[in-house]
Enzyme design. Structure first.
Site, PDB file in Angstrom:
ATOM      1  N   ASP A  59      54.108  -6.854 -48.039  1.00  0.00           N
ATOM      2  CA  ASP A  59      55.175  -5.884 -48.284  1.00  0.00           C
ATOM      3  C   ASP A  59      56.537  -6.583 -48.349  1.00  0.00           C
ATOM      4  O   ASP A  59      56.949  -7.237 -47.377  1.00  0.00           O
ATOM      5  CB  ASP A  59      55.175  -4.841 -47.167  1.00  0.00           C
ATOM      6  CG  ASP A  59      56.021  -3.626 -47.491  1.00  0.00           C
ATOM      7  OD1 ASP A  59      56.721  -3.641 -48.523  1.00  0.00           O
ATOM      8  OD2 ASP A  59      55.971  -2.657 -46.712  1.00  0.00           O
ATOM      9  N   CYS A  95      49.926   1.521 -51.560  1.00  0.00           N
ATOM     10  CA  CYS A  95      50.554   0.672 -50.556  1.00  0.00           C
ATOM     11  C   CYS A  95      50.995   1.560 -49.395  1.00  0.00           C
ATOM     12  O   CYS A  95      50.474   2.665 -49.231  1.00  0.00           O
ATOM     13  CB  CYS A  95      51.713  -0.144 -51.141  1.00  0.00           C
ATOM     14  SG  CYS A  95      53.163   0.815 -51.593  1.00  0.00           S
ATOM     15  N   ARG A 110      55.497  -2.036 -53.595  1.00  0.00           N
ATOM     16  CA  ARG A 110      54.330  -2.684 -54.208  1.00  0.00           C
ATOM     17  C   ARG A 110      53.563  -1.790 -55.162  1.00  0.00           C
ATOM     18  O   ARG A 110      53.303  -2.176 -56.313  1.00  0.00           O
ATOM     19  CB  ARG A 110      53.391  -3.206 -53.111  1.00  0.00           C
ATOM     20  CG  ARG A 110      53.959  -4.356 -52.306  1.00  0.00           C
ATOM     21  CD  ARG A 110      53.108  -4.665 -51.088  1.00  0.00           C
ATOM     22  NE  ARG A 110      53.174  -3.588 -50.103  1.00  0.00           N
ATOM     23  CZ  ARG A 110      52.482  -3.571 -48.971  1.00  0.00           C
ATOM     24  NH1 ARG A 110      51.645  -4.559 -48.700  1.00  0.00           N
ATOM     25  NH2 ARG A 110      52.614  -2.578 -48.114  1.00  0.00           N
TER      26      ARG A 110
END
Length: 203
Positions: free
Chosen positions: A170, A69, A75
């Site tokens: 996100d 990520c 994440r």
């Protein structure tokens, strides 16, 4: 000599070393001892690569997966921890999991990520984020969106969208329930990925 095949084409040998595979890292043509594979509808080149990998080797084949990520605080670290729990719960031992961030700078895992991981009975231990470095040619990279895919120089890379039909947004800076919803989407992707891994193993 064949036609010109695009970057990302799965190459399969059909001569003496039959079913040896690789994914083109650039446009190229090749002799008639190699054929090119292009995906059709729901088929994916990456998954076919691992299918041939399992089909062509005996014994345990270790699959290496790296979730990626932006900062490796939300994440991707949640994906790593949830995947490890899932593998342990299902007694899957031939998969190695890690996570990295494209712009990680050593921050600790987000507090809401830790709270959510604890709710889902996965490891919530502190860990500083790790920036994605040298690309390993044998690792499958799983990114959160298409834009990230274009930032990683690897032929073995898929998006979360290819697993669950949508990107993983996100949750950085959001409340715990947003993190929880993100984690549930990640769990769905992990379940989809595990189905494919089990297909490779059972060949």
């Amino acid at each position: 000599q064949s036609k010109m095949w695009d970057k990302g084409t799965l190459c399969i040998t059909v001569a003496a070393n039959i079913a040896k595979t690789a994914i083109l890292g650039f446009d190229a043509c090749f002799p008639d001892s190699v054929v090119g594979f292009l995906p059709y509808k729901n088929t994916n080149t990456i998954f076919m690569y691992f299918w041939f990998l399992f089909f062509g080797k005996k014994g345990v084949i270790m699959i290496k997966i790296c979730f990626v990520c932006t900062g490796n605080t939300c994440r991707s670290i949640m994906a790593e921890r949830l995947m490890k729990k899932h593998l342990k719960d299902h007694k899957i031992q031939d998969v190695k999991v890690s996570s990295r961030g494209l712009r990680a700078n050593g921050e600790n895992i987000a507090e809401n990520a830790k709270r959510v991981l604890k709710r889902l009975r996965a490891s919530a231990a502190n860990r500083k984020s790790v920036k994605l470095g040298k690309i390993d040619k044998d690792t499958l990279y799983i990114v959160m969106n298409e834009n990230m895919k274009n930032q990683i120089n690897s032929s073995k890379i898929i998006t979360m969208k290819s697993l669950i039909g949508e990107d993983i947004v996100d949750p950085y800076g959001q409340d715990e329930e947003v993190y929880y919803a993100t984690a549930k989407m990640i769990k769905q992707a992990i379940e989809s990925l595990t189905v494919k891994i089990n297909m490779w193993r059972e060949i």
